[in-house]
Design a protein around this motif. Structure first.
Motif, PDB file in Angstrom:
ATOM      1  N   SER A  38       7.182   7.612  -6.691  1.00 27.09           N
ATOM      2  CA  SER A  38       6.124   6.910  -5.961  1.00 27.09           C
ATOM      3  C   SER A  38       4.894   7.769  -5.737  1.00 27.09           C
ATOM      4  O   SER A  38       3.814   7.250  -5.403  1.00 27.09           O
ATOM      5  CB  SER A  38       6.650   6.426  -4.603  1.00 27.09           C
ATOM      6  OG  SER A  38       6.978   7.544  -3.780  1.00 27.09           O
ATOM      7  N   ARG A  40       4.549   9.926  -3.305  1.00 25.09           N
ATOM      8  CA  ARG A  40       4.299   9.985  -1.867  1.00 25.09           C
ATOM      9  C   ARG A  40       5.275  10.932  -1.185  1.00 25.09           C
ATOM     10  O   ARG A  40       6.373  11.183  -1.694  1.00 25.09           O
ATOM     11  CB  ARG A  40       4.407   8.580  -1.261  1.00 25.09           C
ATOM     12  CG  ARG A  40       3.213   7.691  -1.646  1.00 25.09           C
ATOM     13  CD  ARG A  40       3.488   6.235  -1.409  1.00 25.09           C
ATOM     14  NE  ARG A  40       2.292   5.429  -1.589  1.00 25.09           N
ATOM     15  CZ  ARG A  40       1.767   5.089  -2.757  1.00 25.09           C
ATOM     16  NH1 ARG A  40       2.361   5.496  -3.882  1.00 25.09           N
ATOM     17  NH2 ARG A  40       0.670   4.362  -2.822  1.00 25.09           N
ATOM     18  N   GLU A  44       4.923   9.914   4.523  1.00 25.28           N
ATOM     19  CA  GLU A  44       4.109   8.746   4.208  1.00 25.28           C
ATOM     20  C   GLU A  44       4.942   7.475   4.088  1.00 25.28           C
ATOM     21  O   GLU A  44       4.395   6.367   4.092  1.00 25.28           O
ATOM     22  CB  GLU A  44       3.343   8.971   2.898  1.00 25.28           C
ATOM     23  CG  GLU A  44       2.249  10.031   2.996  1.00 25.28           C
ATOM     24  CD  GLU A  44       1.587  10.278   1.646  1.00 25.28           C
ATOM     25  OE1 GLU A  44       0.373  10.034   1.536  1.00 25.28           O
ATOM     26  OE2 GLU A  44       2.296  10.715   0.719  1.00 25.28           O
ATOM     27  N   PRO A  95      -1.969   7.212  -5.258  1.00 27.62           N
ATOM     28  CA  PRO A  95      -2.173   8.053  -4.072  1.00 27.62           C
ATOM     29  C   PRO A  95      -3.562   8.707  -4.087  1.00 27.62           C
ATOM     30  O   PRO A  95      -4.021   9.224  -5.122  1.00 27.62           O
ATOM     31  CB  PRO A  95      -1.057   9.100  -4.190  1.00 27.62           C
ATOM     32  CG  PRO A  95      -0.005   8.441  -5.016  1.00 27.62           C
ATOM     33  CD  PRO A  95      -0.748   7.583  -5.988  1.00 27.62           C
TER      34      PRO A  95
END
Length: 407
Positions: A38, A40, A44, A95
């Motif tokens: 992801s 992240r 987060e 992101p």
């Protein structure tokens, strides 16, 4: 003392991309592999509503990733059952670039974690990303339906690989247990009558087609011994269990029967009451050192081989009967005799020693006779090893039981 297990550490170390969700779809934890997928951090993700972190692409009016995933998660909560989703296009916001979404493809599976009351306490959401596969195949443009079908086939292929591996492991475990049971039920080699016979059991290589073959040796009054070999239809644990019942029944029958044919009569009647026992094949012999005679009877089984001192081989094939329980109506078995002299050798075996799928049984019997003649004069142990080495090919797919007795 059992070691204490840190389940949080175990979860985070899982090799696949996995999220742990509450029934309210709040992210409770994420595996390190999911964090990499992801892009992240754990901070987060954890404590946030799943679809606040991963909304649909607002620039794509046809986006359906959120709707499909939420529907699957709701099914899991309602049914308490695992739900495997079809491959999904679910774009992800890049992101550090708010509002910019990247095209991504996923193969998701959702599974419940049940509490003591049977209610869903958590949901395990596992994903496998197949975006790279689509790009490598040049499917990033063109007909979207075709792209999805190709990627779906890829994802299902990966799932089939996992299923096949689980089945392989299950077969390996059953094979190990079945062989242990088989070994426990076969008699330990010991001196019997005037000799110590050589006995062998060789399981099939790399297959579950093991167990069901057996041998047995019994001391009888008057310088006599009974020798039996048999082969149960089927394989694995069930065949090993049937084998144990039949071997025990025949052992008891031989102690009171008037010869091999009568013992097989009793066994054939008994086989009709044992699930999986019908059509079993058996060869039974009684060696009498006082008279120099062998009485024998075969129920659908390859004939015993008698190696004479001059190297000639006589197959004991004059008492052939149907397999156990095969005829609709029971009929008595026939019996025959053969004479032997000192220095002869009796060889009894199951069909794995001589039968091959691509040839006639007579070819296998001729090969056995040639091997016996070539090793005449060898002691029982040496001859048994030679028979297995010469007659059983590498990767053989049937198990084999063998008894060799010097007369």
């Amino acid at each position: 003392m059992d070691p204490e297990i840190d389940y949080t550490a175990v979860f985070r170390a899982l090799p696949g991309g996995v999220l742990l969700l509450t029934p309210e779809l709040i992210i409770a934890d994420a595996s390190r592999a999911y964090l990499r997928l992801s892009g992240r951090s754990r901070d987060e993700l954890t404590g946030r509503y799943l679809f606040d972190v991963f909304p649909d692409n607002p620039a794509d009016p046809t986006a359906s990733g959120r709707r499909n995933l939420e529907a699957s998660l709701r099914r899991v909560m309602a049914t308490g059952m695992r739900d495997t989703m079809a491959l999904q296009r679910y774009d992800v916001e890049i992101p550090g670039r708010p509002g910019i979404f990247e095209e991504r493809y996923w193969s998701p599976v959702n599974a419940p974690v049940l509490g003591p009351d049977g209610k869903v306490r958590m949901i395990v959401h596992r994903v496998e990303e197949v975006t790279a596969f689509i790009r490598d195949r040049g499917l990033g443009s063109g007909d979207d339906r075709h792209r999805m079908m190709e990627a779906e086939l890829y994802a299902r292929g990966r799932e089939l690989q996992e299923v096949n591996e689980r089945l392989r492991q299950a077969y390996a475990r059953e094979r190990q247990v079945a062989l242990a049971l088989q070994e426990a039920m076969l008699p330990t080699p010991r001196s019997i009558g005037r000799r110590r016979p050589a006995v062998r059991y060789r399981p099939a290589v790399g297959a579950l087609n093991v167990c069901g073959d057996w041998y047995d040796l019994i001391d009888l009054p008057g310088e006599r011994i009974a020798v039996a070999v048999g082969d149960v239809v089927g394989h694995g644990l069930s065949a090993a269990g049937v084998m144990g019942q039949l071997r025990s029944a025949l052992s008891a029958a031989m102690r009171v029967a008037d010869g091999p044919a009568q013992a097989l009569d009793v066994l054939s009647l008994y086989a009709r009451s044992v699930d999986g026992a019908e059509s079993t094949v058996v060869a039974q012999s009684v060696v009498d050192w006082h008279t120099g005679m062998i009485a024998y009877s075969c129920s659908g089984h390859p004939p015993p081989a008698l190696l004479h001192p001059d190297g000639t081989v006589q197959f004991l094939d004059q008492a052939v009967n149907p397999p156990l329980g095969a005829p609709p109506d029971h009929c008595p078995n026939c019996q025959a005799t053969a004479r032997f002299t000192e220095g002869a050798t009796l060889v009894m075996y199951t069909d794995g020693l001589v039968e091959r799928r691509d040839e006639d049984i007579d070819t296998g019997l001729a090969r056995l006779a040639a091997t016996l003649t070539g090793h005449r004069g060898a002691d029982a142990e040496t001859l048994a090893d030679a028979l297995l080495a010469d007659l059983i090919p590498d990767g053989h797919v049937d198990d084999t039981a063998l008894v060799v007795i010097e007369l």
